[in-house]
Design an enzyme around this catalytic site. Structure first.
Site, PDB file in Angstrom:
ATOM      1  CB  VAL A 136      -0.919   0.027   1.238  1.00  0.00           C
ATOM      2  CG1 VAL A 136      -1.812   1.262   1.224  1.00  0.00           C
ATOM      3  CG2 VAL A 136      -1.764  -1.242   1.319  1.00  0.00           C
ATOM      4  CB  CYS A 137       0.944   4.222   0.354  1.00  0.00           C
ATOM      5  SG  CYS A 137       1.338   5.973   0.337  1.00  0.00           S
ATOM      6  CB  THR A 138       5.729   4.984   0.508  1.00  0.00           C
ATOM      7  OG1 THR A 138       5.193   5.023   1.832  1.00  0.00           O
ATOM      8  CG2 THR A 138       5.472   6.312  -0.189  1.00  0.00           C
TER       9      THR A 138
END
Length: 318
Positions: A103-105
């Site tokens: 998820v995300c970074t």
């Protein structure tokens, strides 16, 4: 069959990146018994954004054999991606997993562990360029909500983790269960992976020409209008020749392509929230015919309007 989902965190991970997918899989598991969710980090418990402390298993003690490994993003993703112990144990548990994702970074952490080589991935919009620059073997899709490439699954920022988790539940157990979980969480079923992280209009870089800005706003306000090149040039207070040169430079795509994307976005919203026939939706959004709309959806989203409605409608069947 119960599938184990291992969410991996670290000091500085974003709470929503963890809680969103956990709630999706836990909710689905309560209905079908299909998931067991676990949280792990090197050393066990860790602090998330906001100063809260999470209890977790020690990743060093987690045996291989989990079904899905999902790494959260966070403000400290750089340190996490560089942590040799985290990289080593992440590779170990991911080696036998059916799916590995972020998820995300969290994508940077997967990349640091060598788990994204050769894959198509995405991350938070603000970090796509950096992910691509630091990992030349990775194909970064900069504008997707989530991307699935074989066993690698990645999402954009924060709430996109919920979209990704719902997509994985749908893959495992079908759209009906995904819709049920989404409705219980009071969220849309899920945004399709190919859908942009932002609206078409908001993705356009700042435009200095007042007439061109007004035109872009007008197209967003009324995508069904007759937007010919000549008419758009008049609206932008430019000659057709000058307009044809300036528009792609400022907006990034030719005028007709931009109008098509705005119309697809408008039609997608109608398909998600209503039951009107495809011909009606096509006329309402400026396509003229269902066949023209179908071809546009295939070009822009890679799915037919009917397929889009079936998968992403947020009203109607539970």
């Amino acid at each position: 069959m119960q599938r184990e989902v291992l969410v991996v965190g670290y000091d500085g991970a974003v709470l929503t990146d963890i809680a969103g997918p956990v709630d999706v899989f836990d909710g689905a598991g309560k209905v079908c018994g299909g998931y067991r969710v676990r949280l792990a980090a090197v050393g066990g418990g860790f602090a998330v954004s906001g100063g809260l402390r999470m209890e977790a298993e020690d990743l060093r003690d987690v045996a291989a054999g989990v079904d899905t490994v999902l790494v959260a993003g966070g403000t400290a993703f750089e340190a996490a991606a560089a942590d040799p112990e985290l990289r080593r144990h992440l590779r170990r548990v991911a080696d036998g997993a059916r799916r590995v994702g972020s998820v995300c970074t969290g994508a940077f952490v997967l990349a640091g562990a060598g788990l994204l080589d050769g894959a198509r991935v995405t991350t938070h919009w603000a970090f796509c360029d950096r992910l691509a620059a630091e990992n030349p073997s990775v194909e970064v899709v900069p504008d997707a909500i989530h991307v699935r490439d074989g066993r690698v699954v990645t999402s954009a920022g924060v709430t996109a983790g919920i979209d990704l988790a719902l997509a994985l539940v749908e893959q495992d157990h079908g759209a009906r269960l995904a819709r049920l979980v989404a409705r219980w969480m009071v969220v849309f079923l899920q945004r399709p992976g190919g859908q942009s992280q932002f609206s078409v209009r908001s993705r356009v870089p700042p435009v200095r020409e007042r007439g061109l800005r007004d035109l872009l706003d007008a197209i967003a306000d009324d995508p069904a209008a007759s937007w010919t090149v000549e008419g758009m040039a008049r609206r932008a207070a430019m000659s057709p020749r000058h307009f044809a040169r300036v528009f792609p430079r400022r907006v990034g795509v030719p005028p007709a392509r931009y109008v098509e994307r705005v119309r697809v976005e408008a039609a997608a919203g109608v398909l998600e929230s209503g039951d009107e026939g495809l011909d009606v939706v096509a006329r309402r959004c400026g396509f003229g015919s269902a066949e023209t709309m179908r071809r546009a959806f295939q070009r822009v989203l890679g799915v037919t309007p009917g397929g889009y409605r079936h998968r992403f409608r947020t009203t109607g069947a539970a």
